[in-house]
Design a protein around this motif. Structure first.
Motif, PDB file in Angstrom:
ATOM      1  N   THR A  67      -5.746  -3.176   5.283  1.00 19.79           N
ATOM      2  CA  THR A  67      -4.499  -3.930   5.273  1.00 19.79           C
ATOM      3  C   THR A  67      -3.283  -3.022   5.150  1.00 19.79           C
ATOM      4  N   ASP A  68      -3.493  -1.769   4.752  1.00 17.79           N
ATOM      5  CA  ASP A  68      -2.371  -0.860   4.651  1.00 17.79           C
ATOM      6  C   ASP A  68      -2.208  -0.109   5.967  1.00 17.79           C
ATOM      7  N   HIS A  69      -1.161   0.668   6.068  1.00 22.97           N
ATOM      8  CA  HIS A  69      -0.916   1.434   7.289  1.00 22.97           C
ATOM      9  C   HIS A  69      -1.949   2.536   7.441  1.00 22.97           C
ATOM     10  N   ASP A 119       1.796   5.317  12.815  1.00 24.38           N
ATOM     11  CA  ASP A 119       1.128   4.447  11.839  1.00 24.38           C
ATOM     12  C   ASP A 119       0.973   3.043  12.403  1.00 24.38           C
ATOM     13  N   PHE A 120      -0.178   2.438  12.107  1.00 24.41           N
ATOM     14  CA  PHE A 120      -0.468   1.082  12.572  1.00 24.41           C
ATOM     15  C   PHE A 120      -0.938   0.237  11.397  1.00 24.41           C
ATOM     16  N   ASN A 121      -0.770  -1.080  11.542  1.00 25.39           N
ATOM     17  CA  ASN A 121      -1.226  -2.014  10.507  1.00 25.39           C
ATOM     18  C   ASN A 121      -2.709  -2.309  10.613  1.00 25.39           C
ATOM     19  N   SER A 122      -3.298  -2.100  11.791  1.00 23.02           N
ATOM     20  CA  SER A 122      -4.716  -2.418  11.973  1.00 23.02           C
ATOM     21  C   SER A 122      -5.313  -1.542  13.063  1.00 23.02           C
ATOM     22  N   GLU A 125      -4.563  -3.051  16.529  1.00 23.00           N
ATOM     23  CA  GLU A 125      -3.235  -2.727  17.042  1.00 23.00           C
ATOM     24  C   GLU A 125      -3.222  -1.321  17.641  1.00 23.00           C
TER      25      GLU A 125
END
Length: 147
Positions: A67-69, A119-122, A125
């Protein structure tokens, strides 16, 4: 095949995981859900021997979306053609990415090697961005990895 000296971890698709891996994960999930269930009972329901379960139980884990970057390093070989940088900038803008550590190394025959961190959230993505990046005109040999 020789074993690697260092321990490595891989994230593989459910489609290529063996039946044993699926069964070990299923047993682990059942034991978490039903605290009254014994390892023997869960293995029997899964059609897995207890010895196989114990052999792999600390080596097989279900993937959990973070759930984090998460930071990814992207590497690609590109040929700069008219509109290439504009297309790359547009793609970064669509995904609302802040790029860090953008590097360019000039290669022979008008090619460059680009590397950048984002950086991505998932993981989904990041994969979608990678697919869009790989489909851009002028890009070859794209790759990415988690940092």
């Amino acid at each position: 095949m020789p074993k690697p000296k260092d321990q490595h971890y891989y994230l593989i698709s459910d489609e290529v995981a063996s039946d044993v891996h699926h069964k070990v994960i299923w047993v682990k999930e059942q034991l978490l859900e039903d605290t009254g269930l014994s390892v023997n009972q869960a293995c029997k329901e899964a059609g897995l021997s207890r010895s196989t379960y114990y052999k792999y139980r600390h080596k097989v884990y279900p993937y959990q979306e973070r759930t984090d970057h998460v930071s990814y390093l992207f590497t690609l070989i590109c040929v700069f053609n008219a509109g290439f940088l504009r297309g790359l900038a547009d793609l970064l803008s669509i995904y609302e990415l802040e790029v860090e550590q953008f590097n360019q190394l000039y290669l022979k025959q008008g090619q460059s090697k680009l590397t950048f961190r984002a950086d991505f959230n998932s993981a989904d993505e990041a994969h979608n961005f990678f697919q869009a990046l790989a489909n851009m005109r002028g890009i070859s040999e794209p790759s990415y990895r988690v940092l």
